[in-house]
Design a protein around this motif. Structure first.
Motif: not given
Length: 330
Positions: A89, A101-103, A105-106, A167, A180, A182-183
C-alpha cells in the motif's frame, strides 16, 4: 513487441508455441483480458517450471480453510505454506488527509494534484508492459517544464474533464484485469500523451525533411526513451547514436518482409481464433483423458523443440522430483 501484428512473436518466444494464447497457453491461467491489457509475468522460467512438473498451475481460489484451498473448478489442495502475494500500500503520512484520500486517477495525468499544481507525484504510474523509469523520466520532464513556466497546463475545468476522460478510458481498458492498482496505464500511449504536452513527441516529418536516413533510423529502431530527445537539436545526434546501437541486428530485410506479411495476413487474429479452439479442447473431458499419453507428449515435445533450440532455456530441472508449488492467478 507491443505493436499490433507482433503478438505472435511474444506467444512463440514466451510459451514456445504460436498457440500459446495470452503468452502461456495454460488453461488454468486464461482470462478474458485482451493482449497486453493484463499484468505480464516477466519471468518466463515459470513456464519452464510448469513444463517440468515442479509447479502445478491452478485457477482462482474460492475458499481457504487452514492449509486447505478450494478452487473455483471444485478441486482442492493441501499445502504446508500459503503465500499471499498482495503487493503493498502507498502511504503518505506527512500529507494532509484530504490529499492522502485521493486516488491517483483523480490527479491530472496521474501526477498533478487537481487543487494544488505545486504537488506532483512522479514514478507511481505502473505500465503492464514497459519501464517505470521511462515513464518517470517523462513525468519529471513535464513537472520541470511546468514549474519553470515553459509549459502551461489546461485550466481547472479542462483538467477535471481530462481526468474524468482518462479514468473512464483506463477503467474500460483494464476492465478484465486487476483494478486493485489505480495507476495502471498503457505505457507507450501514456508517455506519448506526456510528450505531446511538453512538446517532446518526435517530429518525424521535420526529421525526414532534414535527413531521410535519420528518419529511417528513428522509425525502424526498437522503442527507446531517447526518441523524445529528437526534437532537441543539441541532443539529436546523441539520441540517433543510441537508436543506431539498439537497431543493430534487428531490422534485416527478411525480418521486415516477414513482419509486413504477418500483418497483411492478420496473423494475430488467426492465432486468437486458434487459441480459443485450443482452450476449448484443453478444457474438454476427452483432452483430460488423453493429454498424458505418450503419443500426445511426444507431439507436444516436437512442437516445443524450436523454442528449446532457439531461445534461452539454460536452467534445467529434475522431473523426477515431486511438484514443490501450486501457482494460482487469483
Amino acid at each position: 513487441m507491443a505493436h499490433k501484428g507482433m503478438a505472435w512473436a511474444c506467444h512463440w518466444t514466451s510459451g514456445g508455441s504460436l498457440l500459446a494464447y495470452q503468452g502461456h497457453g495454460i488453461p488454468e491461467f486464461r482470462n478474458d483480458a485482451h493482449f497486453f491489457r493484463s499484468f505480464i509475468n516477466k519471468n518466463a522460467n515459470a513456464l519452464d517450471l510448469i513444463e517440468d512438473g515442479l509447479v502445478v498451475p491452478k485457477g482462482k481460489m474460492s475458499d481457504c480453510s487452514g492449509n486447505t484451498i478450494v478452487y473455483t473448478d471444485g478441486s482442492t489442495g493441501e499445502y504446508d505454506v500459503i503465500i499471499l502475494c498482495t503487493g503493498f500500500c502507498k502511504e503518505f503520512p506527512f500529507l494532509p488527509q484530504q490529499i492522502r484520500s485521493k486516488k491517483f486517477c483523480e490527479r491530472f495525468k496521474f501526477m498533478f494534484d487537481a487543487d494544488d499544481l505545486s504537488l506532483v507525484f512522479v514514478g507511481f504510474v505502473r505500465p503492464v508492459v514497459g519501464s517505470i523509469l521511462t515513464i518517470a523520466e517523462s513525468q519529471s520532464r513535464l513537472a520541470a517544464r511546468v514549474f519553470s513556466g515553459r509549459v502551461q497546463l489546461p485550466s481547472a475545468d479542462q483538467r477535471q474533464r481530462i481526468i474524468a476522460e482518462d479514468t473512464d478510458f483506463y477503467r474500460d481498458y483494464f476492465k478484465e484485469t486487476s483494478r486493485r492498482i489505480d495507476t495502471l496505464v498503457e505505457g507507450l500511449g501514456y508517455v506519448d500523451e506526456l510528450a505531446n504536452i511538453t512538446g517532446n513527441y518526435p517530429d518525424f516529418w521535420s526529421l525526414f525533411k532534414q535527413s531521410p536516413k535519420n528518419w529511417l533510423t528513428a522509425v525502424l529502431s526498437p522503442y527507446h526513451g531517447c526518441l523524445y530527445l529528437l526534437n532537441d537539436p543539441e541532443r539529436r545526434e546523441m539520441a540517433l547514436a543510441t537508436l543506431r546501437r539498439h537497431k543493430a541486428g534487428t531490422n534485416s530485410p527478411i525480418q521486415l518482409v516477414w513482419i509486413s506479411l504477418f500483418r497483411l495476413l492478420w496473423f494475430d487474429a488467426l492465432l486468437d481464433v486458434l487459441g480459443i479452439i485450443k482452450y476449448k479442447i484443453q478444457m474438454s473431458k476427452a483432452w483430460k483423458a488423453v493429454k498424458d499419453c505418450r503419443v500426445i507428449a511426444c507431439l507436444n515435445n516436437m512442437w516445443l523443440y524450436p523454442k528449446k533450440c532457439l531461445f534461452d532455456r539454460s536452467t534445467r530441472f529434475d522431473r523426477s522430483k515431486p511438484p514443490v508449488l501450486s501457482l494460482s492467478n487469483n
